[in-house]
Scaffold this motif. Structure first.
Motif, PDB file in Angstrom:
ATOM      1  N   HIS A   1       7.414   8.652  59.383  1.00 18.77           N
ATOM      2  CA  HIS A   1       8.298   8.291  58.260  1.00 18.77           C
ATOM      3  C   HIS A   1       9.569   9.127  58.373  1.00 18.77           C
ATOM      4  O   HIS A   1       9.509  10.316  58.693  1.00 18.77           O
ATOM      5  CB  HIS A   1       7.614   8.551  56.917  1.00 18.77           C
ATOM      6  CG  HIS A   1       8.290   7.869  55.776  1.00 18.77           C
ATOM      7  ND1 HIS A   1       9.317   8.462  55.070  1.00 18.77           N
ATOM      8  CD2 HIS A   1       8.096   6.645  55.221  1.00 18.77           C
ATOM      9  CE1 HIS A   1       9.720   7.631  54.125  1.00 18.77           C
ATOM     10  NE2 HIS A   1       9.001   6.524  54.186  1.00 18.77           N
TER      11      HIS A   1
ATOM     12  N   ASN B   1       2.251  11.468  62.579  1.00 15.92           N
ATOM     13  CA  ASN B   1       2.594  12.848  62.279  1.00 15.92           C
ATOM     14  C   ASN B   1       1.333  13.547  61.806  1.00 15.92           C
ATOM     15  O   ASN B   1       0.233  12.948  61.835  1.00 15.92           O
ATOM     16  CB  ASN B   1       3.719  12.925  61.238  1.00 15.92           C
ATOM     17  CG  ASN B   1       4.660  14.099  61.490  1.00 15.92           C
ATOM     18  OD1 ASN B   1       4.218  15.233  61.660  1.00 15.92           O
ATOM     19  ND2 ASN B   1       5.956  13.824  61.500  1.00 15.92           N
TER      20      ASN B   1
ATOM     21  N   HIS C   1      -2.586   6.216  62.122  1.00 14.83           N
ATOM     22  CA  HIS C   1      -2.854   7.192  61.073  1.00 14.83           C
ATOM     23  C   HIS C   1      -4.285   6.937  60.627  1.00 14.83           C
ATOM     24  O   HIS C   1      -4.869   5.905  60.955  1.00 14.83           O
ATOM     25  CB  HIS C   1      -1.881   7.076  59.887  1.00 14.83           C
ATOM     26  CG  HIS C   1      -1.978   5.803  59.112  1.00 14.83           C
ATOM     27  ND1 HIS C   1      -1.174   4.709  59.374  1.00 14.83           N
ATOM     28  CD2 HIS C   1      -2.797   5.428  58.096  1.00 14.83           C
ATOM     29  CE1 HIS C   1      -1.472   3.731  58.543  1.00 14.83           C
ATOM     30  NE2 HIS C   1      -2.460   4.131  57.769  1.00 14.83           N
TER      31      HIS C   1
ATOM     32  N   ASP D   1      11.761  17.839  56.205  1.00 12.37           N
ATOM     33  CA  ASP D   1      11.097  18.339  54.989  1.00 12.37           C
ATOM     34  C   ASP D   1      10.440  19.708  55.174  1.00 12.37           C
ATOM     35  O   ASP D   1       9.917  20.295  54.225  1.00 12.37           O
ATOM     36  CB  ASP D   1      10.085  17.325  54.458  1.00 12.37           C
ATOM     37  CG  ASP D   1       8.863  17.138  55.370  1.00 12.37           C
ATOM     38  OD1 ASP D   1       8.784  17.809  56.426  1.00 12.37           O
ATOM     39  OD2 ASP D   1       7.997  16.312  55.032  1.00 12.37           O
TER      40      ASP D   1
ATOM     41  N   GLN E   1       7.699  20.462  56.478  1.00 14.22           N
ATOM     42  CA  GLN E   1       6.236  20.418  56.414  1.00 14.22           C
ATOM     43  C   GLN E   1       5.624  19.622  57.565  1.00 14.22           C
ATOM     44  O   GLN E   1       4.456  19.806  57.893  1.00 14.22           O
ATOM     45  CB  GLN E   1       5.782  19.803  55.089  1.00 14.22           C
ATOM     46  CG  GLN E   1       6.238  20.582  53.863  1.00 14.22           C
ATOM     47  CD  GLN E   1       5.820  19.893  52.576  1.00 14.22           C
ATOM     48  OE1 GLN E   1       4.778  19.250  52.516  1.00 14.22           O
ATOM     49  NE2 GLN E   1       6.640  19.999  51.547  1.00 14.22           N
ATOM     50  N   HIS E   2       6.418  18.730  58.133  1.00 13.05           N
ATOM     51  CA  HIS E   2       5.930  17.887  59.218  1.00 13.05           C
ATOM     52  C   HIS E   2       6.748  18.162  60.477  1.00 13.05           C
ATOM     53  O   HIS E   2       7.799  18.786  60.427  1.00 13.05           O
ATOM     54  CB  HIS E   2       6.065  16.407  58.846  1.00 13.05           C
ATOM     55  CG  HIS E   2       5.289  15.995  57.643  1.00 13.05           C
ATOM     56  ND1 HIS E   2       5.785  16.133  56.357  1.00 13.05           N
ATOM     57  CD2 HIS E   2       4.052  15.446  57.515  1.00 13.05           C
ATOM     58  CE1 HIS E   2       4.887  15.685  55.492  1.00 13.05           C
ATOM     59  NE2 HIS E   2       3.824  15.268  56.169  1.00 13.05           N
ATOM     60  N   TYR E   3       6.248  17.648  61.581  1.00  7.32           N
ATOM     61  CA  TYR E   3       7.013  17.726  62.812  1.00  7.32           C
ATOM     62  C   TYR E   3       8.182  16.745  62.759  1.00  7.32           C
ATOM     63  O   TYR E   3       8.061  15.634  62.235  1.00  7.32           O
ATOM     64  CB  TYR E   3       6.137  17.378  64.014  1.00  7.32           C
ATOM     65  CG  TYR E   3       5.149  18.454  64.393  1.00  7.32           C
ATOM     66  CD1 TYR E   3       5.567  19.580  65.107  1.00  7.32           C
ATOM     67  CD2 TYR E   3       3.804  18.345  64.054  1.00  7.32           C
ATOM     68  CE1 TYR E   3       4.658  20.568  65.478  1.00  7.32           C
ATOM     69  CE2 TYR E   3       2.895  19.336  64.411  1.00  7.32           C
ATOM     70  CZ  TYR E   3       3.335  20.439  65.115  1.00  7.32           C
ATOM     71  OH  TYR E   3       2.444  21.419  65.473  1.00  7.32           O
ATOM     72  N   SER E   4       9.295  17.138  63.319  1.00 10.81           N
ATOM     73  CA  SER E   4      10.412  16.222  63.528  1.00 10.81           C
ATOM     74  C   SER E   4      10.146  15.440  64.815  1.00 10.81           C
ATOM     75  O   SER E   4       9.941  16.024  65.870  1.00 10.81           O
ATOM     76  CB  SER E   4      11.732  16.989  63.632  1.00 10.81           C
ATOM     77  OG  SER E   4      12.784  16.104  63.954  1.00 10.81           O
TER      78      SER E   4
ATOM     79  N   GLU F   1      -0.617  16.301  58.983  1.00  5.95           N
ATOM     80  CA  GLU F   1      -0.679  17.097  57.755  1.00  5.95           C
ATOM     81  C   GLU F   1      -1.955  17.934  57.791  1.00  5.95           C
ATOM     82  O   GLU F   1      -2.974  17.503  58.336  1.00  5.95           O
ATOM     83  CB  GLU F   1      -0.680  16.207  56.513  1.00  5.95           C
ATOM     84  CG  GLU F   1       0.656  15.578  56.207  1.00  5.95           C
ATOM     85  CD  GLU F   1       0.635  14.740  54.934  1.00  5.95           C
ATOM     86  OE1 GLU F   1      -0.397  14.715  54.231  1.00  5.95           O
ATOM     87  OE2 GLU F   1       1.665  14.082  54.657  1.00  5.95           O
TER      88      GLU F   1
ATOM     89  N   SER G   1      11.340  10.474  56.172  1.00  5.88           N
ATOM     90  CA  SER G   1      11.392  11.601  55.234  1.00  5.88           C
ATOM     91  C   SER G   1      10.774  12.861  55.807  1.00  5.88           C
ATOM     92  O   SER G   1      11.000  13.967  55.296  1.00  5.88           O
ATOM     93  CB  SER G   1      10.686  11.236  53.922  1.00  5.88           C
ATOM     94  OG  SER G   1       9.300  11.050  54.131  1.00  5.88           O
ATOM     95  N   HIS G   2       9.984  12.726  56.862  1.00  3.48           N
ATOM     96  CA  HIS G   2       9.339  13.890  57.480  1.00  3.48           C
ATOM     97  C   HIS G   2      10.299  14.717  58.328  1.00  3.48           C
ATOM     98  O   HIS G   2      10.001  15.870  58.655  1.00  3.48           O
ATOM     99  CB  HIS G   2       8.183  13.442  58.379  1.00  3.48           C
ATOM    100  CG  HIS G   2       7.041  12.830  57.645  1.00  3.48           C
ATOM    101  ND1 HIS G   2       6.079  12.051  58.261  1.00  3.48           N
ATOM    102  CD2 HIS G   2       6.691  12.890  56.342  1.00  3.48           C
ATOM    103  CE1 HIS G   2       5.191  11.657  57.378  1.00  3.48           C
ATOM    104  NE2 HIS G   2       5.535  12.146  56.212  1.00  3.48           N
ATOM    105  N   GLU G   3      11.424  14.136  58.708  1.00  2.00           N
ATOM    106  CA  GLU G   3      12.270  14.754  59.718  1.00  2.00           C
ATOM    107  C   GLU G   3      12.810  16.117  59.309  1.00  2.00           C
ATOM    108  O   GLU G   3      12.955  17.010  60.127  1.00  2.00           O
ATOM    109  CB  GLU G   3      13.423  13.810  60.081  1.00  2.00           C
ATOM    110  CG  GLU G   3      12.986  12.589  60.865  1.00  2.00           C
ATOM    111  CD  GLU G   3      12.290  12.963  62.168  1.00  2.00           C
ATOM    112  OE1 GLU G   3      12.955  13.522  63.059  1.00  2.00           O
ATOM    113  OE2 GLU G   3      11.076  12.712  62.283  1.00  2.00           O
TER     114      GLU G   3
END
Length: 276
Positions: free
Chosen positions: A218, A204, A249, A224, A226-229, A206, A220-222
């Motif tokens: 992760h 992902n 990463h 939030d 702030q990140h791509y799903s 940032e 949790s990004h899905e």
């Protein structure tokens, strides 16, 4: 249908002092993709560790840092002819040591190009000849250009599949690059190439000031904001046969081992449904 989960040397920036991190016991990880070794001694140390492991490996060209990385179609650091010569030498080396494949940035354009279809087909012809000569699979990874230019990915998207099929080459899809290039259109662009995808690069994104970094996938990004799903794209890709999923990463965000493992578990159990 066989899926393989691997880890990328990008996670340690191919740092020789951290090679052991690539060989840690993650039961799901059975493959390593790496390139840009500091020198021959570092490469030999990696091969020694690999020999004593149960992992397969692929090489992300260039083998050595400061080698040709983006030059097959136009000059970035090397002229294209220099780049082709160096790339063939890498293939010759890898045939001797049992690599599963060599992955190369192709097509890569810094920005706009004249006659991109012609350039891409000329490159495909040369890559196909090398693949046939040395019997080593060559995986093509379309990349963003300078200042996140999406042109290379867009040119590939416009390229006729019927022409690509003539040359027998497989693709690597970098999920992050495709999302930066096309956002909500990324999945449609990926699906066009479903019969030709072999490797998937997973990370992902940032933003740090005016730059971006790769971070581990992760769950949790899905949602939030702030990140791509990624889940929809990953579920679609999971239906394609025999993919190699490479966890990428960079160390900049300093992710914990627990965070990384949670991402691996999410991929294996919820996305791939342990099909691998």
């Amino acid at each position: 249908m066989t899926h393989t989960i691997g880890i990328s040397g990008s996670t340690i920036m191919s740092d020789e002092t951290k090679f052991n991190d690539l060989f840690r016991v993650h039961e799901q990880i059975t493959h390593i993709e790496i390139g840009e070794f500091e020198n021959e001694d570092a490469f030999q140390r990696f091969l020694s560790l690999l020999k004593n492991s149960n992992k397969t490996f692929g090489i992300h060209s260039p083998i050595y840092r400061n080698g040709s990385k983006y030059d097959l179609l136009e000059k970035f650091q090397y002229t294209p002819e220099q780049a082709w010569t160096l790339f063939e030498k890498e293939i010759q080396r890898l045939v001797e040591i049992g690599a599963q494949y060599i992955l190369v940035h192709f097509p890569y354009f810094q920005g706009c190009a004249r006659n991109p279809d012609t350039l891409i087909e000329q490159g495909l012809k040369r890559l196909s000849e090398l693949q046939q000569t040395y019997n080593l699979p060559i995986i093509c990874e379309p990349k963003l250009g300078l200042d996140k230019s999406p042109k290379g990915i867009q040119y590939l998207n416009a390229f006729p599949i019927t022409v690509w099929e003539k040359y027998g080459l497989k693709l690597c899809i970098d999920i992050g690059d495709y999302l930066l290039a096309a956002d909500e259109k990324a999945l449609n662009m990926i699906q066009k190439w479903k019969d030709h995808i072999k490797v998937v690069h997973l990370h992902n994104i940032e933003y740090m000031d005016d730059k971006y970094i790769w971070v581990p996938i992760h769950p949790s990004h899905e949602d939030d904001g702030q990140h791509y799903s990624l889940k929809e794209i990953l579920h679609v890709l999971s239906s394609y046969p025999d993919l190699i999923w490479i966890l990428e990463h960079t160390p900049h965000s300093n992710p914990s081992e627990i965070f990384i493992q949670e991402g691996i578990d999410w991929l294996a159990k919820e996305v791939l449904l342990e099909k691998y």
